[in-house]
Design an enzyme around this catalytic site. Sequence first.
Site, PDB file in Angstrom:
ATOM      1  N   HIS A 169      23.615  12.342   4.683  1.00  0.00           N
ATOM      2  CA  HIS A 169      24.430  12.011   3.516  1.00  0.00           C
ATOM      3  C   HIS A 169      24.072  12.906   2.337  1.00  0.00           C
ATOM      4  O   HIS A 169      23.026  13.561   2.327  1.00  0.00           O
ATOM      5  CB  HIS A 169      24.238  10.544   3.112  1.00  0.00           C
ATOM      6  CG  HIS A 169      25.015   9.581   3.939  1.00  0.00           C
ATOM      7  ND1 HIS A 169      24.613   9.189   5.196  1.00  0.00           N
ATOM      8  CD2 HIS A 169      26.182   8.922   3.702  1.00  0.00           C
ATOM      9  CE1 HIS A 169      25.493   8.328   5.696  1.00  0.00           C
ATOM     10  NE2 HIS A 169      26.447   8.146   4.807  1.00  0.00           N
ATOM     11  N   LYS A 173      22.988   9.457  -2.535  1.00  0.00           N
ATOM     12  CA  LYS A 173      23.008   8.156  -1.870  1.00  0.00           C
ATOM     13  C   LYS A 173      21.661   7.472  -2.078  1.00  0.00           C
ATOM     14  O   LYS A 173      20.603   8.049  -1.784  1.00  0.00           O
ATOM     15  CB  LYS A 173      23.302   8.306  -0.382  1.00  0.00           C
ATOM     16  CG  LYS A 173      23.386   6.977   0.360  1.00  0.00           C
ATOM     17  CD  LYS A 173      23.887   7.170   1.783  1.00  0.00           C
ATOM     18  CE  LYS A 173      23.894   5.859   2.557  1.00  0.00           C
ATOM     19  NZ  LYS A 173      24.726   4.810   1.922  1.00  0.00           N
TER      20      LYS A 173
END
Length: 280
Positions: A169, A173
């Site tokens: 990610h 995040k």
Amino acid sequence: MPADSAERSSGQPIPVVINGATGKMGREVVKAVSQAPDLNLLGVVGRTHIGEDVGEVVGIGPIEVPVTDDLQSLLLMTAQERQLGVMVDFTHPSLVYENIRAAIAYGVRPVVGTTGLSEAQILDLANFADKASMGCLIIPNFAIGMVLLQQAAIQASHYFDHVEIIELHHNQKADAPSGTAIATAALLSNLGKDYNPAAVSEHENIAGVRGGVVGDNIRIHSLRLPGLIAHQEVIFGAPGQVYTLRHDTTDRACYMPGVLLAIRKVLKLKSLVYGLEKIL
């Protein structure tokens, strides 16, 4: 006729509040909801651009919906509508639990894409929703392709005993591993199979290099880098072969069909449901 059906039969658009509207996912949800003829974007909550027209903020032109930082007032406004309302939440793991409880308390159905809730928190929210006979959807990943990957992983698990998960990610995040990776591991663990039988006695020279162990001895590895959006690999191994399943997100627009489906489906629910696959 049930109350829900009676209210929906009026044909009026569903009132929607978007919490986290100025974030990356929230902006896409604003675009999708504002363009759906059966939805009414009643209000948005954000941490930035307070007082500005959210349509201008997300680049679709003025839509006369200002950004506010007062979720409680918007939930109260939504509860006062004759139509059943929905709150879509893409905020932060530290906020989402209280956001969901507040929405349910006001009689507003939550559709939640924020990850990071603990098992205990989800159980508590499920009990709270049950007592209120209130629909609530918690969905770690709204992409149809991810549901297909998970179903393929379940099929592959019948033939492979070794599996590990890698999730990648963007570096903004906040939680790791991703809710999607945890959900994928849970799906495989629910099959009642013991994975990754030891071939040697392992020792980590650097703590954590082999990832975190969840479920039935399934390891998850998390990467966080700028340039990524959301990606997941489920890698199965057996003598002489490796079987890799991978899903890549190249644009957050891929989540919007799932978000819109969840908004429409949550009104028909009377309890908490976890996972997009449960409503497809």
